[in-house]
Scaffold this motif. Sequence first.
Motif, PDB file in Angstrom:
ATOM      1  N   LYS A 196       0.831  -1.201   0.000  1.00 61.26           N
ATOM      2  CA  LYS A 196       0.000   0.000   0.000  1.00 61.26           C
ATOM      3  C   LYS A 196       0.870   1.257   0.000  1.00 61.26           C
ATOM      4  N   ALA A 197       1.967   1.224   0.748  1.00 60.34           N
ATOM      5  CA  ALA A 197       2.880   2.375   0.784  1.00 60.34           C
ATOM      6  C   ALA A 197       3.437   2.669  -0.605  1.00 60.34           C
ATOM      7  N   GLN A 198       3.787   1.611  -1.339  1.00 63.06           N
ATOM      8  CA  GLN A 198       4.312   1.796  -2.685  1.00 63.06           C
ATOM      9  C   GLN A 198       3.271   2.362  -3.630  1.00 63.06           C
ATOM     10  N   GLU A 199       1.996   2.076  -3.388  1.00 61.04           N
ATOM     11  CA  GLU A 199       0.916   2.624  -4.219  1.00 61.04           C
ATOM     12  C   GLU A 199       0.666   4.098  -3.921  1.00 61.04           C
ATOM     13  N   LEU A 200       0.843   4.487  -2.667  1.00 64.47           N
ATOM     14  CA  LEU A 200       0.497   5.844  -2.248  1.00 64.47           C
ATOM     15  C   LEU A 200       1.558   6.874  -2.609  1.00 64.47           C
ATOM     16  N   VAL A 201       2.816   6.537  -2.363  1.00 66.62           N
ATOM     17  CA  VAL A 201       3.876   7.536  -2.525  1.00 66.62           C
ATOM     18  C   VAL A 201       5.106   6.923  -3.182  1.00 66.62           C
ATOM     19  N   THR A 202       5.890   7.806  -3.774  1.00 66.42           N
ATOM     20  CA  THR A 202       7.223   7.451  -4.267  1.00 66.42           C
ATOM     21  C   THR A 202       8.238   8.275  -3.497  1.00 66.42           C
ATOM     22  N   THR A 203       9.192   7.624  -2.888  1.00 67.45           N
ATOM     23  CA  THR A 203      10.310   8.340  -2.279  1.00 67.45           C
ATOM     24  C   THR A 203      11.534   8.050  -3.128  1.00 67.45           C
TER      25      THR A 203
ATOM     26  N   ALA B  41      16.363  14.475  -2.331  1.00 66.34           N
ATOM     27  CA  ALA B  41      15.384  13.469  -1.930  1.00 66.34           C
ATOM     28  C   ALA B  41      13.998  14.092  -2.069  1.00 66.34           C
ATOM     29  N   PHE B  42      12.985  13.251  -2.235  1.00 66.93           N
ATOM     30  CA  PHE B  42      11.637  13.798  -2.418  1.00 66.93           C
ATOM     31  C   PHE B  42      10.585  12.745  -2.086  1.00 66.93           C
ATOM     32  N   VAL B  43       9.364  13.242  -1.824  1.00 65.09           N
ATOM     33  CA  VAL B  43       8.175  12.400  -1.690  1.00 65.09           C
ATOM     34  C   VAL B  43       7.180  12.883  -2.729  1.00 65.09           C
ATOM     35  N   GLN B  44       6.705  11.974  -3.565  1.00 62.09           N
ATOM     36  CA  GLN B  44       5.761  12.339  -4.614  1.00 62.09           C
ATOM     37  C   GLN B  44       4.514  11.474  -4.503  1.00 62.09           C
TER      38      GLN B  44
ATOM     39  N   PRO C 170      -5.613   8.814   3.182  1.00 60.81           N
ATOM     40  CA  PRO C 170      -6.099   7.437   3.030  1.00 60.81           C
ATOM     41  C   PRO C 170      -6.855   6.965   4.262  1.00 60.81           C
ATOM     42  N   LYS C 171      -7.819   6.089   4.035  1.00 60.43           N
ATOM     43  CA  LYS C 171      -8.714   5.672   5.109  1.00 60.43           C
ATOM     44  C   LYS C 171      -7.989   4.915   6.220  1.00 60.43           C
ATOM     45  N   ASP C 172      -6.848   4.336   5.918  1.00 62.58           N
ATOM     46  CA  ASP C 172      -6.089   3.602   6.939  1.00 62.58           C
ATOM     47  C   ASP C 172      -5.255   4.525   7.821  1.00 62.58           C
ATOM     48  N   MET C 173      -5.313   5.840   7.561  1.00 63.94           N
ATOM     49  CA  MET C 173      -4.521   6.805   8.324  1.00 63.94           C
ATOM     50  C   MET C 173      -5.416   7.891   8.899  1.00 63.94           C
ATOM     51  N   LYS C 174      -4.892   8.557   9.915  1.00 64.47           N
ATOM     52  CA  LYS C 174      -5.564   9.722  10.477  1.00 64.47           C
ATOM     53  C   LYS C 174      -4.872  10.988   9.980  1.00 64.47           C
ATOM     54  N   PRO C 175      -5.606  12.074   9.807  1.00 60.33           N
ATOM     55  CA  PRO C 175      -4.971  13.321   9.359  1.00 60.33           C
ATOM     56  C   PRO C 175      -3.854  13.785  10.277  1.00 60.33           C
ATOM     57  N   THR C 176      -3.973  13.450  11.569  1.00 61.32           N
ATOM     58  CA  THR C 176      -2.966  13.912  12.541  1.00 61.32           C
ATOM     59  C   THR C 176      -1.787  12.953  12.691  1.00 61.32           C
ATOM     60  N   ASP C 177      -1.824  11.802  12.026  1.00 65.59           N
ATOM     61  CA  ASP C 177      -0.702  10.864  12.097  1.00 65.59           C
ATOM     62  C   ASP C 177       0.566  11.566  11.607  1.00 65.59           C
ATOM     63  N   PRO C 178       1.643  11.536  12.402  1.00 64.68           N
ATOM     64  CA  PRO C 178       2.854  12.285  12.009  1.00 64.68           C
ATOM     65  C   PRO C 178       3.927  11.425  11.354  1.00 64.68           C
ATOM     66  N   ILE C 179       4.720  12.072  10.535  1.00 67.31           N
ATOM     67  CA  ILE C 179       6.030  11.546  10.153  1.00 67.31           C
ATOM     68  C   ILE C 179       7.022  12.309  11.017  1.00 67.31           C
ATOM     69  N   THR C 180       7.718  11.606  11.888  1.00 65.37           N
ATOM     70  CA  THR C 180       8.587  12.236  12.871  1.00 65.37           C
ATOM     71  C   THR C 180      10.047  12.122  12.459  1.00 65.37           C
ATOM     72  N   PHE C 181      10.691  13.250  12.312  1.00 67.12           N
ATOM     73  CA  PHE C 181      12.104  13.302  11.944  1.00 67.12           C
ATOM     74  C   PHE C 181      12.925  13.583  13.203  1.00 67.12           C
ATOM     75  N   SER C 182      13.713  12.616  13.614  1.00 67.81           N
ATOM     76  CA  SER C 182      14.534  12.746  14.811  1.00 67.81           C
ATOM     77  C   SER C 182      15.838  13.454  14.476  1.00 67.81           C
ATOM     78  N   LEU C 183      16.062  14.612  15.041  1.00 72.14           N
ATOM     79  CA  LEU C 183      17.265  15.384  14.745  1.00 72.14           C
ATOM     80  C   LEU C 183      18.529  14.753  15.317  1.00 72.14           C
ATOM     81  N   PRO C 184      18.492  14.167  16.525  1.00 78.97           N
ATOM     82  CA  PRO C 184      19.699  13.444  16.987  1.00 78.97           C
ATOM     83  C   PRO C 184      20.078  12.287  16.064  1.00 78.97           C
TER      84      PRO C 184
END
Length: 360
Positions: free
Chosen positions: A96-103, A126-129, A297-311
Amino acid sequence: MEPTVAIRDLDLKEIAELREMSEGDVHFQNVSDKELRNWISENPELVEHKDFRYEYNFLSQRLIIKCMPTPTHDSLQYFFTQTVFGTFVEKVGLLKAQELVTTGAGTSFTGFEGDRCGSTEKLPDAFVQLEGSDFPVVVCEAGWAEKLEDLKTDAKLWLLNTGGQTKFVIMTCFTETHTKSETDPTSETDPTSEASEDATGTGGEQSGERALIKSINESTKLRDLATQLLDLNKHEELRTPLIGKLQASLYVYCANEDYKDITEVFSTAILPPPPANSGAPRLFQITMKDIFGQDVPKDMKPTDPITFSLPVLGKLIEKSLPGTARYRANRRGKKLLKAAGVWEQCDTFAQSKRRRKDGA
């Protein structure tokens, strides 16, 4: 890096020499659309050449010849794509991830709004499409010794000239400085020059480097020379260290509501890492609503985050430094062999093929 050759004199041979001598990118400033078109028409073989990649931004009129990136430069690409795609796989699974986005990284994008001549071409680090879109929704760029204003102009191109498709631009700006040795006031001179030898004297910190340079002859192998340079670097015996004092900062930009300008929505230092008690942020997040808008997508919530850890990013950059040092040791070794007049240029694949055919 700023080149010494003008774009009108830039042919395949000059580009090959620039790529061999340069690290990262070579920048040509104030190149008009017309100059770029004329140059391409006069050198059509360049555009299709497998080893030649370039960028052009019609807003800044800056042409960039893409050279070999270092492992440190590429650490941002690895961090970004792994974080983003890993989050999607965790939420919806691999298929499903491969269907939704290309990194991805290094893909060429054209067709920017306002570019009347169609000359602009960008290759993000790098990019997300999203599926079915023409441009990435998130772009990640790394700049080495570039002015922040130049990086912001690239951010404006993405955010203001893609019809609102690009929503975030993440910039990592690297700055490297070398401190001159107290025993070597001419540390910016060529290490093979007589002036450099005179400046360091016979008992200075660079005696090991001078001895190594003098020992170079026809039997010296590049790999062995690079290994010796790495050892001298480890013991701080190189006049110019393979890696200087490195600083890295991260910036995140979005377009204003009227799409007339951009706003910095996040910034922080990555290297050197801020003290634990400094209150500096340790992460930043992008939500699924930021990515998909109203079509989460229905399997996700709008508030679900992608978290980038700076350390984690900081650790990846530090982990990449030995690879960058080895890369630079090989490049420096090649320059020393050439300066000593003992470097043998290898045939290209095509030349080698012709040589075998002629000898048959």
